[in-house]
Design an enzyme around this catalytic site. Structure first.
Site, mmCIF file in Angstrom:
data_model
loop_
_atom_site.group_PDB
_atom_site.id
_atom_site.type_symbol
_atom_site.label_atom_id
_atom_site.label_comp_id
_atom_site.label_asym_id
_atom_site.label_seq_id
_atom_site.Cartn_x
_atom_site.Cartn_y
_atom_site.Cartn_z
ATOM 1 C CG HIS A 139 -5.942 0.239 4.972
ATOM 2 N ND1 HIS A 139 -4.761 -0.427 5.138
ATOM 3 C CD2 HIS A 139 -6.645 0.008 6.125
ATOM 4 C CE1 HIS A 139 -4.724 -1.014 6.312
ATOM 5 N NE2 HIS A 139 -5.861 -0.769 6.934
ATOM 6 C CD GLU A 197 -2.829 -1.162 2.447
ATOM 7 O OE1 GLU A 197 -2.639 -0.317 3.352
ATOM 8 O OE2 GLU A 197 -3.727 -2.012 2.507
ATOM 9 C CB ALA A 221 -10.300 2.163 10.905
#
Length: 530
Positions: free
Chosen positions: A278, A259, A281
């Protein structure tokens, strides 16, 4: 204390640190070289997923005491290097549980109904209703690999969508699975029965590429795959092949092995693959929750010594600390006391907990014994983080024993140390549940306050020995704070323990040793004890 915040963090977390009186410097997007230079000045560092806290960074952090991850994963922190240095590593695994679970369900629904593809088509001026035929989730079987906090919430949300949930988790008790309404199965059966598979495990040597070409062969034709956990759990090349062949109907990823993901990554070229950068969260609520949580954990550790969320230290629940704290002091003093009475390399340590203390969480007590025992014999700084690591590296076997029988005491801690082909024994207790006492030393019954400087004198049990020792101490102007004698049997050897107001001159010990009835003299220094 100075804290470096090297990744984006909610301002509420920074405020918590500042209100505690700490300096919190937010310096994001540091290069490796900049981080190596900056870390020298800080006692703690808070990261998310971008900063790599490598062994090199940890070695550069001469003042570093704590590393905190505002989130659950710790793939970007070298935990072993931190433990070696005695640095606490902690995370906030519960802070983003809800939002990550919700993102998993969102990806699952978006994938099954091809929402991203339909959105792109409609925005391009097309109306391709027949092209985006979806799949109902109702009554499908969802297989979850990993049933921790996030997996548990995914289960509840999935059951609300009328999905049948089966799961694989070797660490989940069958009773707990039954409470959650999950059927526990082995991994091959999960692969065989699931219509959708979602992974919720950390990335370890055991879970890396756990879903690979061989696993795909065991699955139903047209299975769907979701990964919002960690890149690398699903083998990306094998998934690409399975998506191309339509063995896997579709897949949804929030995480990748590397990433940021490169634009030419093969998976990005497929219409039956959807992804996000990603962001599992990434909700305002979750980011504020984890920022506040990690900041409060830092404050608790620095101010109270409570290591909530620590992954490399035996953690004590805050509600248990008041009862455990006096025993922690006793355990460390006992270790420090015993360390100064032994000769030769330590081979093994057994810590026995008797009576009421055996009902407490004893792992931190054993660590406290190790810290006290190893500190005087090593140049390395020994603390509650690295003491077990150091013991293991030195080949010291550590055992714990619990017993309900404490004899005449309410609670008793005994330590047995194997060193120099001998076993050295020490027992301690708390008077009024708060005042530490040594009550036995190598079979001699005593009652010693473990503090300050002490002379331990083994001597022949004859009249005049105590007077002779007192006279020598008086000659050298050494004041006796407290004194006691002990013997196992009349006429055998005796133990004389003398507490002093300060360290005696070296010549005192040599003078006492030269007397004919003296077998050995040891100076014990407990001034560094907690």
């Amino acid at each position: 204390m100075k804290i470096l915040v090297s990744d984006s963090l909610s301002t509420r977390g920074v405020e918590v640190l500042q209100q505690a009186g700490y300096t919190a410097d937010v310096k994001t997007k540091l290069s490796k070289e900049e981080l190596l230079e900056e870390i020298k000045n800080y006692d703690g560092i808070i990261v998310r997923s971008a900063t790599k806290v490598t062994a090199e960074v940890i070695e550069a952090g001469a003042q570093l005491k704590i590393i905190g991850r505002a989130g659950s994963g710790l793939d970007n922190v070298d935990k072993e290097a931190a433990t070696r240095r005695g640095i606490v590593v902690m995370n906030t695994p519960g802070g983003n549980t809800i939002t990550t679970a919700e993102h998993t369900i969102a990806m699952l629904v978006a994938m099954s109904r091809k929402i991203p593809q339909a959105t792109a088509s409609t925005k391009a001026g097309k109306w391709e209703k027949s092209k985006f035929m979806g799949t109902e989730l109702y009554n499908k079987t969802l297989g979850l690999v990993g049933l921790g906090q996030i997996g548990t919430v995914v289960t509840k949300l999935a059951q609300g969508l009328s999905l049948n949930v089966i799961g694989y988790d070797p660490f989940l008790a069958s009773e707990r699975a039954k409470e959650l309404g999950i059927e526990l199965v082995e991994l091959p059966e999960l692969f065989r029965r699931s219509d959708i598979i979602s992974v919720h495990t950390p990335l370890t040597n055991e879970t890396r590429s756990i879903i690979n070409a061989a696993a795909f062969q065991q699955m139903k034709d047209g299975v769907m795959i979701v990964n919002c956990a960690r890149g690398g759990i699903v083998n990306e090349q094998d998934l690409f092949d399975a998506l191309q062949s339509k063995k896997v109907a579709s897949a949804a990823f929030d995480v990748f092995e590397e990433e940021p993901v490169k634009p030419d990554h093969p998976l990005l070229s497929l219409d039956n693959f959807i992804c996000s950068p990603h962001i599992g969260a990434s909700t305002e609520e979750a980011q504020e929750n984890v920022a506040i949580a990690i900041a409060e954990q830092f404050v608790d550790y620095f101010k109270k010594g409570v290591a909530r969320g620590a992954v490399n230290i035996a953690s004590v629940p805050p509600e248990a600390l008041p009862m455990l704290q006096p025993y922690l002091g006793l355990a460390e003093r006992m270790g420090l006391f015993q360390a100064q009475l032994i000769d030769g390399a330590i081979e093994g340590i057994t810590v026995e907990y008797c009576g009421e203390v055996s009902n407490l969480t004893v792992a931190p007590l054993t660590v406290a014994v190790l810290k006290g025992l190893l500190s005087p014999i090593l140049e390395t700084v020994v603390n509650t983080v690295n003491a077990p690591f150091i013991a293991k590296k030195r080949g010291i076997e550590v055992k714990e024993i619990k017993s309900s029988d404490a004899g005449e005491y309410t609670s008793l801690i005994r330590i047995h140390v194997e060193a120099g082909k001998q076993t050295h024994r020490l027992a301690g207790t708390l008077i009024h549940k708060k005042d530490p006492r040594i009550v036995e030393s190598n079979a001699y019954p005593v009652e010693v306050i473990p503090e300050g400087y002490m002379l331990l004198i083994y001597n022949v049990d004859r009249p005049g020995v105590i007077g002779m020792v007192g006279q020598i101490l008086g000659q050298f102007d050494v004041n006796i704070a407290r004194m006691q004698c002990a013997r196992a049997k009349k006429g055998e050897n005796a133990l004389l323990i003398i507490g002093m107001d300060g360290p005696p001159p070296p010549k005192v010990i040599e003078t006492i040793k030269q007397e004919k009835d003296i077998l050995s003299v040891r100076l014990v220094d407990l001034t560094q004890s907690p």
